[in-house]
Design a protein around this motif. Structure first.
Motif, short mmCIF file in Angstrom:
data_model
loop_
_atom_site.label_atom_id
_atom_site.label_comp_id
_atom_site.label_asym_id
_atom_site.label_seq_id
_atom_site.Cartn_x
_atom_site.Cartn_y
_atom_site.Cartn_z
N PRO A 81 0.81 -1.23 0.00
CA PRO A 81 0.00 0.00 0.00
C PRO A 81 0.84 1.28 0.00
CG PRO A 81 -0.12 -1.10 2.14
CD PRO A 81 0.54 -2.05 1.20
N ALA A 82 2.07 1.19 0.51
CA ALA A 82 2.93 2.37 0.49
C ALA A 82 3.41 2.71 -0.92
CB ALA A 82 4.13 2.15 1.41
N LEU A 87 4.22 0.55 -8.24
CA LEU A 87 4.25 -0.89 -8.52
C LEU A 87 3.29 -1.26 -9.64
CD1 LEU A 87 4.50 -2.37 -4.90
CD2 LEU A 87 6.26 -2.41 -6.67
N ILE A 88 2.11 -0.65 -9.64
CA ILE A 88 1.15 -0.91 -10.72
C ILE A 88 1.70 -0.40 -12.05
CG2 ILE A 88 -1.11 -0.25 -11.65
CD1 ILE A 88 -2.13 -0.29 -8.74
N LEU A 89 2.30 0.79 -12.03
CA LEU A 89 2.89 1.33 -13.25
C LEU A 89 4.05 0.47 -13.73
CD1 LEU A 89 2.80 5.16 -12.50
CD2 LEU A 89 1.34 3.89 -14.09
N GLY A 93 4.36 -1.24 -17.36
CA GLY A 93 5.53 -1.12 -18.21
C GLY A 93 6.05 -2.48 -18.66
N LEU A 94 6.10 -3.44 -17.75
CA LEU A 94 6.56 -4.79 -18.10
C LEU A 94 5.61 -5.45 -19.09
CD1 LEU A 94 7.74 -6.08 -14.60
CD2 LEU A 94 9.18 -5.41 -16.52
#
Length: 335
Positions: A81-82, A87-89, A93-94
């Motif tokens: 959550p921090a 992390l989603i971006l 990208g991957l």
């Protein structure tokens, strides 16, 4: 004999993350170098150097994430959550990078768009990894074992600069890899590009190191207040020696050494990170032991890991051995 399971798991996760950084790093770095090479044949050769191995490289990212979830669930529940947005971006990208990898060679009229997706996806994934690294170093607010900050606590000038630093690191790794795997004019141009990248990498490492010590008191205390400064001093000296070695090896036309020295730079940077945050897994409040799952859970997961990890390592060694050697335009088996 007593085994400190949290330290064992920290070593496994640390190994997985480091292997991901160095293996997928030069893979992402090739995407970052794409804008410097407009010739379609050169771009295809650059992709072909990692075509047989790129998807296997990400196995170590899964290993690190799964290990964190199983062995340190409190840290997992805090760090996610921090850092949700970066992390989603990173995953986005991957995904773009992976889709472009598979589809660009089959596209005709839209190949340029897939090249942009490959470059953009590689840059986004690398940048977000650096942002998460910066967020980890600057600290995370934790209350009663839960994340107590806001959705944009990860965003700071320091984390942004760390993102740029990872971009430079991966581009340098990619350049060193291509010096090793290519020849002719493409290799010559990579040698020319390696020098400014090495200088820029040294600048980035130096700025992040000074910024970390001056701006983060907990890290400064670890480096200068622990009585271990004498053991840490060789790190900056070795960093400078690696950069000097890259310049010398490029001048002497060594093919493998620039890549190996860049890997050594990554290792030194990684050891600096470990020194800066140890023994915390979520600085500055959650140590390895405070964030651990039960010993029974760690033992159960460790049995499976000790079976699977050697298989993963053997598979990766085998694929790099099978596809060793130079890659040239028109080589069979790379499309």
């Amino acid at each position: 004999m007593h085994i400190d399971l949290p330290i064992v798991w920290a070593a496994i996760i640390g190994l997985g993350v480091f292997l991901y950084v160095v293996l997928d790093g030069f893979d992402l770095g090739i995407g970052l170098l794409f804008p410097f090479f407009e010739n379609k044949e050169e771009r295809q050769v650059m992709l072909n150097t990692v075509a047989p191995v790129w998807d296997g490289n990400e196995t170590f990212l899964v290993l690190g994430g799964a290990g964190l979830y199983g062995a340190f669930p409190i840290a997992y529940s805090v760090l996610l959550p921090a850092n949700y947005l970066p992390l989603i971006l990173m995953v986005v990208g991957l995904l773009f990078r992976g889709a472009a990898f598979e589809l660009r060679s089959k596209a005709r009229r839209t190949q340029h768009a897939w090249d942009l997706a490959f470059t953009g996806g590689s840059a986004l994934a690398a940048f977000c990894q650096g942002v998460v690294l910066g967020s980890l170093l600057q600290g995370t607010r934790v209350v009663d074992g839960r994340f107590a900050g806001g959705p944009f606590d990860w965003l700071s000038s320091f984390s942004i600069f760390c993102g740029l630093g990872v971009l430079v690191t991966y581009a340098t790794l990619g350049c060193g890899w291509l010096i090793y795997k290519t020849d002719g004019e493409l290799q010559r141009r990579m040698r020319v590009l390696m020098r400014p990248l090495a200088i820029l990498l040294l600048v980035m490492v130096s700025v992040v190191s000074v910024w970390t010590v001056l701006g983060l008191p907990a890290v400064a205390q670890r480096w200068f207040g622990s009585g271990l400064l004498g053991w840490f001093l060789p790190v900056p000296v070795l960093v400078a020696a690696c950069v000097a070695g890259i310049f010398r090896s490029v001048r002497q036309r060594h093919e493998v050494r620039p890549f190996l020295l860049t890997l050594a730079l990554c290792f030194l940077g990684y050891t600096g990170l470990i020194i800066s945050i140890w023994p915390y897994i979520v600085p500055p409040s959650l140590s390895l032991w405070e964030a651990s799952s039960s010993p029974e859970s760690q033992k159960f997961a460790l049995v499976g890991t000790l079976i699977v990890l050697p298989v993963i390592l053997a598979y990766n060694v085998m694929q790099y051995r099978v596809f060793r050697g130079k890659v040239r335009h028109g080589d069979a088996g790379y499309h």
